[in-house]
Scaffold this motif. Structure first.
Motif, PDB file in Angstrom:
ATOM      1  N   ASP A  53      -9.395   1.423   1.815  1.00  0.00           N
ATOM      2  CA  ASP A  53      -9.610   2.136   0.381  1.00  0.00           C
ATOM      3  C   ASP A  53      -8.737   2.963   0.160  1.00  0.00           C
ATOM      4  O   ASP A  53      -7.906   3.385   1.084  1.00  0.00           O
ATOM      5  N   SER A  54      -8.873   3.873  -1.032  1.00  0.00           N
ATOM      6  CA  SER A  54      -7.694   4.919  -1.422  1.00  0.00           C
ATOM      7  C   SER A  54      -7.880   6.102  -0.293  1.00  0.00           C
ATOM      8  O   SER A  54      -6.949   6.813  -0.289  1.00  0.00           O
ATOM      9  N   THR A  55      -9.016   6.363  -0.026  1.00  0.00           N
ATOM     10  CA  THR A  55      -9.273   7.536   0.880  1.00  0.00           C
ATOM     11  C   THR A  55      -8.372   7.380   2.050  1.00  0.00           C
ATOM     12  O   THR A  55      -7.888   8.292   2.659  1.00  0.00           O
ATOM     13  N   THR A  56      -8.642   6.269   2.625  1.00  0.00           N
ATOM     14  CA  THR A  56      -8.137   5.898   3.846  1.00  0.00           C
ATOM     15  C   THR A  56      -6.540   5.856   3.654  1.00  0.00           C
ATOM     16  O   THR A  56      -5.486   6.577   4.585  1.00  0.00           O
ATOM     17  N   ARG A  57      -5.750   5.414   2.813  1.00  0.00           N
ATOM     18  CA  ARG A  57      -4.633   5.207   2.458  1.00  0.00           C
ATOM     19  C   ARG A  57      -3.957   6.519   2.363  1.00  0.00           C
ATOM     20  O   ARG A  57      -2.827   7.132   2.780  1.00  0.00           O
ATOM     21  N   GLN A  58      -4.599   7.484   1.477  1.00  0.00           N
ATOM     22  CA  GLN A  58      -4.067   8.664   1.598  1.00  0.00           C
ATOM     23  C   GLN A  58      -4.244   9.705   2.404  1.00  0.00           C
ATOM     24  O   GLN A  58      -3.176  10.491   2.664  1.00  0.00           O
TER      25      GLN A  58
ATOM     26  N   SER B 147       0.777  -1.177  -0.013  1.00  0.00           N
ATOM     27  CA  SER B 147       0.023  -0.091   0.051  1.00  0.00           C
ATOM     28  C   SER B 147       0.770   1.461  -0.059  1.00  0.00           C
ATOM     29  O   SER B 147       0.325   2.373  -0.246  1.00  0.00           O
TER      30      SER B 147
ATOM     31  N   THR C 183      -1.087   8.410   4.579  1.00  0.00           N
ATOM     32  CA  THR C 183       0.148   8.592   4.195  1.00  0.00           C
ATOM     33  C   THR C 183       0.730   9.743   3.780  1.00  0.00           C
ATOM     34  O   THR C 183       1.567  10.046   3.050  1.00  0.00           O
ATOM     35  N   ASN C 184      -0.338  10.906   4.118  1.00  0.00           N
ATOM     36  CA  ASN C 184      -0.257  12.208   3.689  1.00  0.00           C
ATOM     37  C   ASN C 184       1.347  12.636   4.076  1.00  0.00           C
ATOM     38  O   ASN C 184       1.480  12.787   5.431  1.00  0.00           O
TER      39      ASN C 184
END
Length: 411
Positions: free
Chosen positions: A309-314, A72, A317-318
């Motif tokens: 999902d991509s929102t959580t990952r983003q 991820s 990892t900001n």
């Protein structure tokens, strides 16, 4: 709750506000300096199994989560500790008094699991109890009496032999008479192994309304020490101090204690609930990460990484938010003396991080007066987007969505 209307002289005086018994004059336990030498000076980052899986863990699941941590991009972003929480052990010790991995759940054993994590460029964390039983055993949801009380030296040596890099050590007892001696005993046992193991303690479980983790400064006893009750995947829990606390409940409770943090010693407002369940809005999850970063707190994710999902990952990892959390100055934010939703944190490059929380259910406008901060000519960046922010007459005017946090960085 009153919300910020302007950042003017309000922010010239930033203080820690007393929020619970004793935190204005804590006892400093464990001597001086860091608890375990040889560790990084910035907060640990990783993942823990408890928030999503509880006792429902096994070897294949932990390996799958570790693989997802790498694939991820979270590991590359700094999340490297994989912590196996409660319920990994057999209900009884072996004939030599040593802890054993449950052969059904972890058939390859814990040393093999540690080797697998290390082969993936990750670090290995494990859980133990500071009394005669772990939390699950005390709650009656897991059999046995395999707490580490009286077995500190043996257990520390066992963990070191397995390649453990992080120990989560839980109290989980209504009696607090021996807390300091037991937590210190495990610290000394970990030191004696010669292995640099992050030591994470929770003195608060089962302790009711007066929390030892808030009353006392454990910074020289443990690398990271819990300051509140357990977190829940909610914004506010509506429960008392002896129950689970929501994200914003914890932020308010932590405010008097942020200045206990420093290089190699961190306050722990508990693990991240980002991506866990559906109770937190996207804005509240952003606030969760932003405020943990402002507190220089450990970032220990608790979501199911294989379904993230991509929102959580983003969010997790900001890079801008992580850079604030991992800033080498390790100077945690202070809260405004007149508005609990304004926080500022000094950074190693001479700049500052500014966080303004909107805890309400409606969008609010927040004019940020940089002149009041002595930053009228500063360059300002929106940490979430990485974009430069327009400054007009020394002010930044922006709307903050319900539950969200404006996060700025100045230079």
């Amino acid at each position: 709750m009153r919300f910020l209307t302007t950042l003017t002289a309000t922010v010239l005086i930033l203080v820690s506000v007393v929020g619970c018994d004793g935190v204005d004059d804590p006892r400093h336990l464990g001597g001086t300096g860091v608890a375990v030498p040889g560790l990084p000076s910035t907060p640990p980052m990783g993942w823990n199994s408890w928030n999503s899986f509880g006792c429902g863990i096994n070897e294949s699941m932990i390996r799958a989560q570790a693989d997802a941590l790498v694939s991820s991009g979270m590991a590359a972003a700094g999340y490297r500790y994989v912590v196996v929480d409660d319920c990994w052990y057999t209900p009884a010790r072996d004939s030599n008094g040593r802890l054993q991995a449950d052969p059904t759940r972890f058939p390859s054993g814990m040393a093999a699991l540690g080797a697998y994590l290390h082969s993936r460029g990750l670090l290995f964390g494990i859980y133990a109890g500071a009394s005669d039983r772990t939390c699950a055993q005390l709650a009656g949801t897991y059999p046995g009496t395999t707490g580490s009380a009286g077995h500190e030296t043996t257990d520390a040596q066992t963990f070191a032999s397995w390649g453990v890099d992080y120990l989560k050590y839980d109290w989980c007892s209504t009696s607090g008479d021996q807390q300091e001696s037991r937590f210190t005993a495990m610290r000394d046992a970990l030191r004696a192994t010669g292995r640099s193991i992050v030591y994470s303690i929770n003195a608060n479980s089962g302790r009711g309304t007066v929390l030892p983790g808030a009353r006392d400064d454990w910074g020289s006893v443990a690398t990271m020490s819990r300051i509140t009750n357990d977190i829940s995947a909610t914004w506010t829990s509506g429960q008392g101090a002896d129950g689970y606390q929501g994200v914003y409940d914890i932020v308010r409770a932590a405010a008097p204690m942020t200045q206990r943090a420093g290089p190699g010693r961190f306050i722990d407002p508990d693990m991240l609930e980002i991506g866990v369940g559906g109770a937190l809005t996207a804005a509240q999850q952003r606030s969760h990460l932003a405020l943990w970063a402002m507190m220089a707190a450990p970032l220990i994710a608790g979501n199911d990484l294989t379904t993230m999902d991509s929102t959580t990952r983003q969010v997790l990892t900001n890079p801008g938010v992580i850079a604030i959390d991992q800033d080498p100055l390790v100077s945690a934010a202070s809260r405004s003396s007149t508005d609990p939703d304004i926080w500022t944190r000094k950074l190693a490059d001479g700049g500052q991080a500014i966080a303004v929380v909107n805890p309400t259910t409606a969008t609010r406008t927040a004019p940020v007066d940089l002149g009041a901060l002595g930053l009228r000519d500063a360059t300002v960046t929106d940490v979430w987007t990485g974009r430069m922010v327009t400054v007009t007459d020394g002010r930044v005017d922006t709307d903050i969505a319900a539950g969200d946090t404006l996060l700025l960085r100045t230079r």
